[in-house]
Design a protein around this motif. Structure first.
Motif, mmCIF file in Angstrom:
data_model
loop_
_atom_site.group_PDB
_atom_site.id
_atom_site.type_symbol
_atom_site.label_atom_id
_atom_site.label_comp_id
_atom_site.label_asym_id
_atom_site.label_seq_id
_atom_site.Cartn_x
_atom_site.Cartn_y
_atom_site.Cartn_z
ATOM 1 N N LEU A 107 3.284 10.192 14.563
ATOM 2 C CA LEU A 107 3.865 11.212 13.686
ATOM 3 C C LEU A 107 3.895 10.762 12.229
ATOM 4 N N ASP A 108 4.401 9.565 11.976
ATOM 5 C CA ASP A 108 4.449 9.079 10.596
ATOM 6 C C ASP A 108 3.043 9.003 9.999
ATOM 7 N N ASN A 109 2.074 8.539 10.812
ATOM 8 C CA ASN A 109 0.701 8.399 10.333
ATOM 9 C C ASN A 109 0.042 9.755 10.077
ATOM 10 N N LEU A 110 0.508 10.783 10.759
ATOM 11 C CA LEU A 110 -0.041 12.119 10.545
ATOM 12 C C LEU A 110 0.594 12.819 9.354
ATOM 13 N N THR A 228 8.526 11.584 6.372
ATOM 14 C CA THR A 228 8.193 11.315 7.770
ATOM 15 C C THR A 228 9.518 11.257 8.543
ATOM 16 N N PRO A 229 9.485 11.290 9.877
ATOM 17 C CA PRO A 229 10.734 11.163 10.637
ATOM 18 C C PRO A 229 11.508 9.902 10.262
ATOM 19 N N THR A 230 10.789 8.813 10.027
ATOM 20 C CA THR A 230 11.453 7.563 9.631
ATOM 21 C C THR A 230 12.130 7.717 8.283
ATOM 22 N N GLU A 231 11.426 8.299 7.319
ATOM 23 C CA GLU A 231 11.981 8.473 5.976
ATOM 24 C C GLU A 231 13.103 9.500 5.977
ATOM 25 N N GLU A 234 16.229 7.901 6.942
ATOM 26 C CA GLU A 234 16.744 7.085 5.838
ATOM 27 C C GLU A 234 17.437 7.963 4.802
ATOM 28 N N ARG A 235 16.886 9.137 4.525
ATOM 29 C CA ARG A 235 17.514 10.052 3.563
ATOM 30 C C ARG A 235 18.868 10.531 4.077
ATOM 31 N N ILE A 236 18.933 10.834 5.357
ATOM 32 C CA ILE A 236 20.197 11.284 5.947
ATOM 33 C C ILE A 236 21.238 10.176 5.869
#
Length: 267
Positions: A107-110, A228-231, A234-236
């Motif tokens: 997902l992040d890579n996409l 991305t889901p990871t980022e 982090e924002r949340i």
């Protein structure tokens, strides 16, 4: 079948949008997605040329060949299985499983390849917003743009084009996240996926509202930026941490005010 069509439609939309906006997905990952999607699409039409099973077995026996190892017999067996309902279903299930794995694990890579074109469109929109708002234009659909000076009219055109680009990328990414169950539907998650609010608190971000527009984001002083889901996580976390600080400060101020009020009342 509806889920299969959803998977195919989502992947194709992601790849088509990537091409349209020059988002460079890793070639190996893209090839794997395209291959799995093609197999999924062709599952009902896969055929293997050669004699049918009965003919292949008969020919092997008449020619004195070992039926169990005869290439024509083996090919006919595979062909008959692939074209059977069970075989077609197995191919479809296998291709679907491969697609799910590819999407889930990448997902992040996409999503990352969509960040540069999204940022470019966001920058164009921000610049156009500065020109439009300086002339008291309140939205990109404001009728006043039609009678405004040329620079304002051009800014309006740039803003609408940028918004279209942003919307297309959002549609592709949101579809991908929804399909994989990674689209955070909470008010804060929904906003932070597309809004980089820096060190703003959760309550400040939530003031934008769920139906926030690109114009609203820029007017609030934030950036349009796909995470991305990871980022996004982090924002949340950053927004919630800022909220905790704001709550502590508000509580301290309230306590100090209460003490001051009590002191004034006693004197």
């Amino acid at each position: 079948m509806s889920n299969l069509r959803m998977i195919q439609t989502t992947v194709r939309n992601v790849l088509k949008t990537a091409d349209a906006h020059h988002a460079k997905i890793d070639p190996k990952l893209r090839a794997s997605l395209e291959t799995a999607t093609a197999v999924l699409s062709d599952a009902d039409t896969i055929t293997i040329d050669g004699p049918d099973l009965g003919t292949a077995i008969t020919d092997a026996l008449l020619d004195g060949r070992d039926v169990a190892s005869d290439p024509a017999v083996i090919r006919a067996i595979v062909g008959s299985h692939i074209t059977s309902p069970a075989g077609t279903s197995a191919v479809r299930d296998g291709a679907t499983a491969r697609l799910w794995t590819l999407l889930r694990d990448n997902l992040d890579n996409l999503i990352t390849p969509f960040q540069p074109p999204l940022e470019k469109a966001a920058d164009t929109f921000t610049q156009a917003h500065a020109i439009l708002s300086a002339h008291n234009i309140r939205s990109i659909t404001d009728p006043a743009i039609a009678t405004a000076p040329l620079t304002v009219a051009e800014a309006g055109i740039d803003a609408r084009k940028a918004q279209a680009d942003i919307s297309a990328i959002r549609s592709a990414v949101d579809g991908l996240l929804t399909l994989t169950g990674r689209a955070d539907s909470s008010p804060l998650g929904h906003l932070t996926r597309w809004v980089d609010a820096g060190n703003a608190s959760a309550s400040q971000i939530l003031e934008l509202g769920r139906s926030v527009t690109e114009w609203d984001v820029i007017a609030a002083g934030y950036r349009i930026s796909v995470a991305t889901p990871t980022e996004s996580a982090e924002r949340i976390q950053r927004a919630n941490s800022a909220q905790e600080v704001a709550n502590r400060e508000a509580s301290r101020d309230h306590t100090q005010e209460a003490r001051a009020h009590a002191y004034r009342a006693s004197n």
